[in-house]
Design an enzyme around this catalytic site. Structure first.
Site, mmCIF file in Angstrom:
data_model
loop_
_atom_site.group_PDB
_atom_site.id
_atom_site.type_symbol
_atom_site.label_atom_id
_atom_site.label_comp_id
_atom_site.label_asym_id
_atom_site.label_seq_id
_atom_site.Cartn_x
_atom_site.Cartn_y
_atom_site.Cartn_z
ATOM 1 N N GLU A 1 -32.077 -228.090 11.285
ATOM 2 C CA GLU A 1 -31.959 -226.690 10.859
ATOM 3 C C GLU A 1 -33.117 -225.899 11.469
ATOM 4 O O GLU A 1 -34.280 -226.165 11.179
ATOM 5 C CB GLU A 1 -32.018 -226.597 9.328
ATOM 6 N N LYS B 1 -40.487 -218.433 -9.943
ATOM 7 C CA LYS B 1 -41.593 -218.534 -8.973
ATOM 8 C C LYS B 1 -41.072 -218.042 -7.629
ATOM 9 O O LYS B 1 -40.352 -218.739 -6.934
ATOM 10 C CB LYS B 1 -42.058 -219.991 -8.855
ATOM 11 N N CYS C 1 -29.157 -219.919 5.153
ATOM 12 C CA CYS C 1 -28.781 -221.330 4.971
ATOM 13 C C CYS C 1 -27.361 -221.608 5.426
ATOM 14 O O CYS C 1 -27.043 -222.715 5.844
ATOM 15 C CB CYS C 1 -28.970 -221.731 3.514
ATOM 16 N N GLU D 1 -30.048 -225.724 -3.829
ATOM 17 C CA GLU D 1 -29.315 -225.087 -2.724
ATOM 18 C C GLU D 1 -30.233 -225.227 -1.509
ATOM 19 O O GLU D 1 -31.264 -224.562 -1.437
ATOM 20 C CB GLU D 1 -29.021 -223.632 -3.091
HETATM 21 P P1 NDP Z 1 -39.677 -224.362 1.282
HETATM 22 O O1 NDP Z 1 -38.547 -225.211 0.894
HETATM 23 O O2 NDP Z 1 -40.994 -224.994 1.507
HETATM 24 O O3 NDP Z 1 -39.926 -223.210 0.154
HETATM 25 C C1 NDP Z 1 -38.950 -222.672 -0.715
HETATM 26 C C2 NDP Z 1 -39.600 -222.356 -2.063
HETATM 27 O O4 NDP Z 1 -40.104 -223.557 -2.636
HETATM 28 C C3 NDP Z 1 -40.813 -221.421 -1.978
HETATM 29 O O5 NDP Z 1 -40.888 -220.628 -3.149
HETATM 30 C C4 NDP Z 1 -41.959 -222.401 -1.931
HETATM 31 O O6 NDP Z 1 -43.185 -221.825 -2.289
HETATM 32 C C5 NDP Z 1 -41.492 -223.447 -2.923
HETATM 33 N N1 NDP Z 1 -42.116 -224.764 -2.780
HETATM 34 C C6 NDP Z 1 -42.751 -225.293 -1.694
HETATM 35 N N2 NDP Z 1 -43.210 -226.537 -1.983
HETATM 36 C C7 NDP Z 1 -42.860 -226.805 -3.259
HETATM 37 C C8 NDP Z 1 -43.029 -227.927 -4.136
HETATM 38 N N3 NDP Z 1 -43.670 -229.032 -3.754
HETATM 39 N N4 NDP Z 1 -42.520 -227.859 -5.382
HETATM 40 C C9 NDP Z 1 -41.867 -226.770 -5.803
HETATM 41 N N5 NDP Z 1 -41.682 -225.660 -5.033
HETATM 42 C C10 NDP Z 1 -42.161 -225.675 -3.779
HETATM 43 O O7 NDP Z 1 -39.266 -223.522 2.507
HETATM 44 P P2 NDP Z 1 -40.193 -222.757 3.550
HETATM 45 O O8 NDP Z 1 -40.378 -221.409 3.017
HETATM 46 O O9 NDP Z 1 -41.447 -223.477 3.914
HETATM 47 O O10 NDP Z 1 -39.237 -222.802 4.828
HETATM 48 C C11 NDP Z 1 -39.155 -224.015 5.578
HETATM 49 C C12 NDP Z 1 -37.754 -224.287 6.004
HETATM 50 O O11 NDP Z 1 -36.912 -224.399 4.853
HETATM 51 C C13 NDP Z 1 -37.102 -223.189 6.802
HETATM 52 O O12 NDP Z 1 -37.442 -223.257 8.142
HETATM 53 C C14 NDP Z 1 -35.654 -223.463 6.549
HETATM 54 O O13 NDP Z 1 -35.219 -224.475 7.404
HETATM 55 C C15 NDP Z 1 -35.626 -223.961 5.137
HETATM 56 N N6 NDP Z 1 -35.252 -222.937 4.133
HETATM 57 C C16 NDP Z 1 -34.000 -222.938 3.651
HETATM 58 C C17 NDP Z 1 -33.616 -221.974 2.752
HETATM 59 C C18 NDP Z 1 -32.229 -221.923 2.224
HETATM 60 O O14 NDP Z 1 -31.757 -220.852 1.860
HETATM 61 N N7 NDP Z 1 -31.534 -223.030 2.103
HETATM 62 C C19 NDP Z 1 -34.517 -220.935 2.289
HETATM 63 C C20 NDP Z 1 -35.847 -221.042 2.844
HETATM 64 C C21 NDP Z 1 -36.171 -222.016 3.718
HETATM 65 P P3 NDP Z 1 -44.171 -221.354 -1.104
HETATM 66 O O15 NDP Z 1 -43.461 -220.248 -0.394
HETATM 67 O O16 NDP Z 1 -45.371 -220.926 -1.799
HETATM 68 O O17 NDP Z 1 -44.399 -222.568 -0.236
#
Ligand code: NDP
Length: 507
Positions: free
Chosen positions: A409, A203, A312, A278
């Site tokens: 973060e 996904k 990250c 992660e």
């Molecule tokens: P999220 O954690 O919300 O999203 C990451 C992935 O999870 C996306 O594919 C998202 O889909 C999906 N997702 C969201 N909600 C659910 C759920 N309930 N169950 C399963 N999957 C889900 O990150 P965001 O994109 O909203 O970013 C927000 C913050 O997260 C950033 O500001 C940053 O701080 C952190 N982040 C950290 C990352 C890392 O590499 N560690 C990567 C990305 C974000 P969808 O996009 O459709 O919501």
């Protein structure tokens, strides 16, 4: 404040190669059971270039019924043929896919720039890395081996016996991928899963699905059996949540925020599926009084500002010994001021846009908070005018541990600097470890003993000396604390998709 870096009328779609343009114009569907299909509800979403706001493509959106179909296809493909193929046969598919990626490297590079906003030099590195990842795990697949061990006493007392272990695939893996390095994060989950013999439902983030959908085309071209890899673009709260909850999914691997990571754990509890996470980070960078500034200045600037800080493992809590603090800050700020901000397609660009307006506003909110909380703004701090989601590389000094910009973060180009005046390594490590996270970190010093003694005290899954974020296909990566569960990359990345079965034969 820097001017809007995008000249009026610039169209990224008109600028990319014809092959990429043709790909963008295609109908982008869901990959389920080896076929491209529209979602059950037939809806779609537009995706935009974050540097210009220009619409670049329309992609189908999958919902829970589509996840159900994809999971059913993955289960059927797991039973036969994928888990039954020899390691050598699976490795051949992975190697073939690596060659196809190389053939399409320029299209992948351009798609990541347009969809995510990353500068070309990062995108090109990423694409090189994904073909290497398939090659690495093609090799690793051929070395999946169990052991022989001593048979149990209660059998050997009455008969001869043989005990050995075999490694078997976990089953169907759900893989939830974020937007910050989309294709790379997808492949670092896909390659070990496929090598292990698992089948997969991916996904992507609906912000950045294009490169992963192109990979789907190459997976078909490489001849992978239907259902081995399924790609369902969709919303996290809907498709993502359903995948994490699904009773016929054996493992879930998630990269994203710590908050969503908690939801994934809760969703996975129903069938106690295996979970790899992660998550976020707020990684420390410790600069000792004897550090070599010629390494520190570019290295620490990169640690924070690489990928606009949407990374990250970004080094965002900077600790500088007071004896070199002012000189160090002056040089890092001068270095950051000369970064070229612009469209990732331009080869000279070093800083691209943030992923969305909502995310840009969140990052800008943190900058305002830093000012309100009394940190000193040394450089940057501005959003750029125009449709692109640009924020200048920003440095704050005189930060304290209680400030939001130090604790949370931000996932943007914001460096928060604290000064220290001790050389006691326990005290320094306590400052570095003052976080709920534990993903990465770095130590900058010319003294070998100081370096290794400090590394031993820092609680993080990856700590680098005189560099930051030293990531590689063969190097395990993951977090302590609230930065996650388990490791990706290397042998540990493969082990995450394997079960161990112990077999005893009474002879
Ligand atoms: P999220 O954690 O919300 O999203 C990451 C992935 O999870 C996306 O594919 C998202 O889909 C999906 N997702 C969201 N909600 C659910 C759920 N309930 N169950 C399963 N999957 C889900 O990150 P965001 O994109 O909203 O970013 C927000 C913050 O997260 C950033 O500001 C940053 O701080 C952190 N982040 C950290 C990352 C890392 O590499 N560690 C990567 C990305 C974000 P969808 O996009 O459709 O919501």
């Amino acid at each position: 404040m820097q001017a809007n870096p995008i000249e009026p009328g610039f169209s990224s779609v008109a600028t990319v190669s014809e092959v990429t343009r043709e790909y963008l114009a295609k109908e982008h569907l869901l990959l389920i059971n080896g076929e491209w299909v529209a979602g059950e509800q037939g809806d779609s979403i537009d995706t935009f270039d974050p540097a210009t706001g220009e619409k670049i493509a329309t992609v189908a959106i999958g919902h829970q019924a589509d996840i159900d179909k994809a999971v059913a296809a993955a289960n059927a493909a797991f039973i036969s043929p994928w888990s039954k193929l020899s390691h050598f046969e699976r490795a051949k598919y992975l190697s073939k896919l690596a060659r196809l990626i190389e053939d399409h490297a320029e299209t992948f590079t351009e798609l990541e720039i347009l969809d995510n906003g990353m500068p070309r030099f990062i995108s090109a590195l990423t694409i090189q890395n994904i073909s290497e990842m398939f090659d690495y795990y093609a090799g690793a697949a051929q070395r999946i081996e169990g052991t022989t061990t001593n048979p149990p006493r209660h059998i050997t007392e009455v008969a001869e016996a043989l005990t050995y272990t075999v490694k078997e695939p976990v089953g169907v893996a759900g893989q939830i991928v974020p937007w910050n390095v989309p294709i790379s994060t997808a492949v670092l989950k896909l390659a070990p899963a496929l090598a292990a013999g698992c089948t997969v439902v991916v996904k992507p983030s609906e912000e950045t699905p294009l490169s992963i959908l192109l990979l789907g085309e190459l997976i078909i071209e490489a001849g992978f059996p239907p259902g081995v890899v399924n790609i369902v673009n969709g919303y996290g709260y809907d498709a993502g949540q359903h995948l994490a909850e699904h009773p016929q999914v054996d493992k879930i691997s998630f990269t994203g925020s710590t908050a969503t990571g908690r939801k994934v754990i809760a969703a996975a509890m129903g069938n106690l599926k295996k979970v790899s996470l992660e998550l976020g980070g707020k990684s420390p960078v410790v600069i000792m009084p004897d550090a070599d500034l010629s390494l520190v200045v570019p290295g620490v600037a990169m640690a924070t500002f690489f990928l606009q800080g949407q990374n990250c493992m970004a080094g965002t809590r900077i600790f500088i010994h007071e004896s070199i603090h002012d000189e160090c800050i002056e040089q890092i700020a001068a270095f950051a001021r000369q970064f070229v901000i612009g469209h990732g397609l331009k080869p000279e660009t070093f800083i691209g846009p943030l992923i969305s307006k909502a995310h840009r506003d969140k990052v800008y909110g943190y900058i305002q908070k830093g000012i309100e909380e009394g940190a000193t703004l040394v450089c940057g701090g501005n959003m750029l005018a125009g449709e692109g989601n640009f924020i200048e590389p920003t440095i704050f000094t005189n930060c304290t541990p209680d400030m939001a910009i130090v604790k949370e973060e931000i996932f943007g180009p914001v460096m928060a600097v604290q000064r220290f005046n001790t050389t006691d390594l326990d005290e320094i490590a306590a400052m570095a470890n003052n976080t709920e996270y534990g993903l990465s970190g770095s130590v900058w010093t010319t003294n070998l003993s100081t370096a290794h003694s400090l590394v031993a005290r820092i609680r993080a899954g990856q700590v680098s000396i005189n560099c930051h974020g030293a990531i590689g296909t063969n190097i395990p990566f993951g977090g302590y604390g609230q930065s996650g569960w388990g490791r990706e990359f290397g042998q540990e990345g493969l082990d995450a998709y394997l079960e161990t079965k112990a077999v005893t034969a009474r002879l």
